[in-house]
Design a protein around this motif. Structure first.
Motif, PDB file in Angstrom:
ATOM      1  N   LEU A 187      -7.573  -3.623  -0.085  1.00  0.00           N
ATOM      2  CA  LEU A 187      -8.561  -2.559  -0.224  1.00  0.00           C
ATOM      3  C   LEU A 187      -9.972  -3.101  -0.002  1.00  0.00           C
ATOM      4  CD1 LEU A 187      -9.214   0.364  -0.745  1.00  0.00           C
ATOM      5  CD2 LEU A 187      -9.073  -0.070  -3.212  1.00  0.00           C
TER       6      LEU A 187
ATOM      7  N   LEU B   6      -7.190   2.331   4.465  1.00  0.00           N
ATOM      8  CA  LEU B   6      -6.285   1.249   4.841  1.00  0.00           C
ATOM      9  C   LEU B   6      -5.643   1.513   6.199  1.00  0.00           C
ATOM     10  CD1 LEU B   6      -6.559   0.714   1.651  1.00  0.00           C
ATOM     11  CD2 LEU B   6      -4.487  -0.621   1.999  1.00  0.00           C
TER      12      LEU B   6
ATOM     13  N   PHE C 195      -2.630  -0.008  -4.146  1.00  0.00           N
ATOM     14  CA  PHE C 195      -2.878  -0.937  -3.052  1.00  0.00           C
ATOM     15  C   PHE C 195      -3.048  -2.358  -3.578  1.00  0.00           C
ATOM     16  CE2 PHE C 195      -5.137   3.097  -2.512  1.00  0.00           C
ATOM     17  CZ  PHE C 195      -4.419   3.642  -1.459  1.00  0.00           C
TER      18      PHE C 195
ATOM     19  N   GLU D 281      -8.105   6.817  -0.262  1.00  0.00           N
ATOM     20  CA  GLU D 281      -8.137   5.383   0.051  1.00  0.00           C
ATOM     21  C   GLU D 281      -7.053   5.009   1.051  1.00  0.00           C
ATOM     22  OE1 GLU D 281     -10.933   6.232  -2.209  1.00  0.00           O
ATOM     23  OE2 GLU D 281      -8.943   6.695  -3.010  1.00  0.00           O
TER      24      GLU D 281
ATOM     25  N   ALA E  38       0.869  -1.182   0.000  1.00  0.00           N
ATOM     26  CA  ALA E  38       0.000   0.000   0.000  1.00  0.00           C
ATOM     27  C   ALA E  38       0.904   1.229   0.000  1.00  0.00           C
ATOM     28  CB  ALA E  38      -0.908   0.016   1.216  1.00  0.00           C
TER      29      ALA E  38
END
Length: 229
Positions: A170, A191, A165, A187, A127
């Protein structure tokens, strides 16, 4: 390695006087066109999902058809908030993708090189977020304007897109965050909240986000300079 890309392009551009950021003309081309061509030329993306709104769907479809891209592009409708739009794009990806790259249509100065660096970094960390050092002194203030603290600038970075990611991470983050999804600004936050480690990799100071009329002027200047160079 299999990496799909999701390009959120459903924003209304309120600070641009209601002009859609994805379709605002920059150096003679819509912002979205610059993004799609960078993804196409990177050589590390095998499919793209563009997330748009109902009002601009026909214009986005026509634009994608006119670019002659080698990577297949799918267009889907987004939600009321950015995070919901990205999730709609993620759900439209083929489930056998290992990674998903998210890049805002409002960042038209992304380069194929930056995209390649992003995909290389995610293979090490799972990530990753493009980021640049903060150059201004940042003040945390109270509601009345009083300065609460001045964080150490050396520990601060400004997050950009692309963000990449593991697709399974995700999906798991979506499951864990649940109803808090709509409030997420990107996003990476999802995470982080879900407990996954997120790393930064060097972004690009020119990879600005077109949000205000001043950004439009600066983006046009930089794109014209690149085209001449």
């Amino acid at each position: 390695m299999s990496c799909g890309a999701v390009v959120p392009a459903a924003g209304r551009g309120q600070r641009l006087g209601g002009r859609d950021k994805a379709l605002v003309p920059l150096a003679g081309r819509p912002a979205l066109a610059w993004v799609l061509e960078a993804l196409d030329r990177s050589g590390v993306i095998d499919t793209v999902v563009v997330v748009t709104n109902q009002a601009n769907c026909a214009a986005v479809e026509a634009l994608c058809s006119s670019l002659g891209l080698t990577v297949p592009v799918r267009i889907v409708l987004g939600g009321a908030e950015r995070a919901l739009s990205v999730r709609a794009g993620v759900e439209a990806l083929e489930p056998n993708r290992r990674f998903v790259l998210v890049h805002d249509a409002a960042r038209p100065l992304v380069t194929p090189e930056l995209i390649r660096r992003a995909v290389e970094a995610v293979q090490r960390h799972g990530a990753v977020v493009a980021a640049v050092p903060v150059v201004d002194t940042i003040k945390q203030v109270a509601l009345d304007g009083r300065v609460v603290t001045t964080p150490d600038r050396a520990s601060l970075v400004a997050a950009q897109t692309p963000q990449v990611f593991r697709l399974d991470w995700l999906h798991e983050a979506y499951r864990r965050v649940g109803t808090g999804l709509a409030a997420a600004t990107d996003e990476a936050v999802l995470l982080e909240r879900a407990g996954f480690p997120v790393y930064v990799f060097p972004g690009d100071p020119e990879n600005l986000k077109v949000t205000t009329p001043l950004d439009v002027t600066l983006a046009e200047f930089l794109l014209e300079r690149r085209r001449r160079g």
